[in-house]
Scaffold this motif. Structure first.
Motif, PDB file in Angstrom:
ATOM      1  N   LEU A   9       0.801  -1.134  -0.060  1.00 35.26           N
ATOM      2  CA  LEU A   9      -0.084   0.106  -0.030  1.00 35.26           C
ATOM      3  C   LEU A   9       1.117   1.071  -0.025  1.00 35.26           C
ATOM      4  N   GLU A  12      -2.043   7.816   0.534  1.00 31.12           N
ATOM      5  CA  GLU A  12      -2.767   8.496  -0.684  1.00 31.12           C
ATOM      6  C   GLU A  12      -2.001   9.812  -1.032  1.00 31.12           C
ATOM      7  N   ASP A  20      -3.582   5.657 -11.806  1.00 30.03           N
ATOM      8  CA  ASP A  20      -4.562   4.802 -11.143  1.00 30.03           C
ATOM      9  C   ASP A  20      -4.584   3.417 -11.578  1.00 30.03           C
ATOM     10  N   PHE A  23      -3.531   0.682  -8.940  1.00 29.78           N
ATOM     11  CA  PHE A  23      -4.184   0.323  -7.850  1.00 29.78           C
ATOM     12  C   PHE A  23      -5.397  -0.463  -7.987  1.00 29.78           C
ATOM     13  N   LYS A  26     -10.586  -0.370  -4.073  1.00 31.65           N
ATOM     14  CA  LYS A  26     -10.880  -0.164  -2.754  1.00 31.65           C
ATOM     15  C   LYS A  26      -9.621   0.673  -1.998  1.00 31.65           C
ATOM     16  N   GLU A  27     -10.076   1.665  -1.297  1.00 30.82           N
ATOM     17  CA  GLU A  27      -8.899   2.421  -0.509  1.00 30.82           C
ATOM     18  C   GLU A  27      -9.129   2.017   1.029  1.00 30.82           C
ATOM     19  N   GLN A  28      -8.189   2.071   1.666  1.00 31.87           N
ATOM     20  CA  GLN A  28      -8.068   1.484   3.095  1.00 31.87           C
ATOM     21  C   GLN A  28      -7.944   2.731   3.925  1.00 31.87           C
ATOM     22  N   GLU A  29      -8.642   2.792   5.096  1.00 36.10           N
ATOM     23  CA  GLU A  29      -8.382   3.827   6.156  1.00 36.10           C
ATOM     24  C   GLU A  29      -7.677   3.341   7.359  1.00 36.10           C
ATOM     25  N   ILE A  34      -5.441   7.660   4.526  1.00 30.02           N
ATOM     26  CA  ILE A  34      -6.146   6.903   3.531  1.00 30.02           C
ATOM     27  C   ILE A  34      -4.942   6.201   2.744  1.00 30.02           C
ATOM     28  N   LYS A  36      -3.768   3.513  -0.438  1.00 26.25           N
ATOM     29  CA  LYS A  36      -4.112   2.724  -1.953  1.00 26.25           C
ATOM     30  C   LYS A  36      -3.405   1.626  -1.996  1.00 26.25           C
ATOM     31  N   GLN A  37      -4.085   0.363  -2.478  1.00 26.23           N
ATOM     32  CA  GLN A  37      -3.396  -0.975  -2.366  1.00 26.23           C
ATOM     33  C   GLN A  37      -3.027  -0.884  -3.804  1.00 26.23           C
TER      34      GLN A  37
END
Length: 82
Positions: A9, A12, A20, A23, A26-29, A34, A36-37
């Motif tokens: 990850l 962001e 993009d 990636f 789905k983004e993760q918090e 935030i 990005k994977q």
């Protein structure tokens, strides 16, 4: 950041410089930030995976031996484990 499910990850804040297409959607918090994977098919993930395998660092990463990685490979930047 690297999660133990094998995901790579990026915060962001730094992801704007990367297309993009690299990636998953789905983004993760995490801790209010935030991330990005990377897709496993992306060139960034493949370079990371190659570096880990060529230097036999799988165990070091699982044990979170960050000081070892930074010292031996003179890495710059930040690596976080989730």
């Amino acid at each position: 950041a690297y999660d133990f499910n094998g995901g790579l990850l990026i915060n962001e804040a730094y992801a704007d410089e990367i297309d993009d297409k690299h990636f998953i959607k789905k983004e993760q918090e995490l801790d209010g930030r935030i991330f990005k994977q990377f897709k496993k098919s992306s060139s960034y993930f493949k370079k990371w995976d190659k570096f880990i395998k060529e230097n036999n660092l799988t165990h070091a990463i699982r044990m979170q031996s960050l000081n070892f990685l930074v010292f031996v490979y003179d890495l710059t930047g930040a690596i976080e484990f989730i």
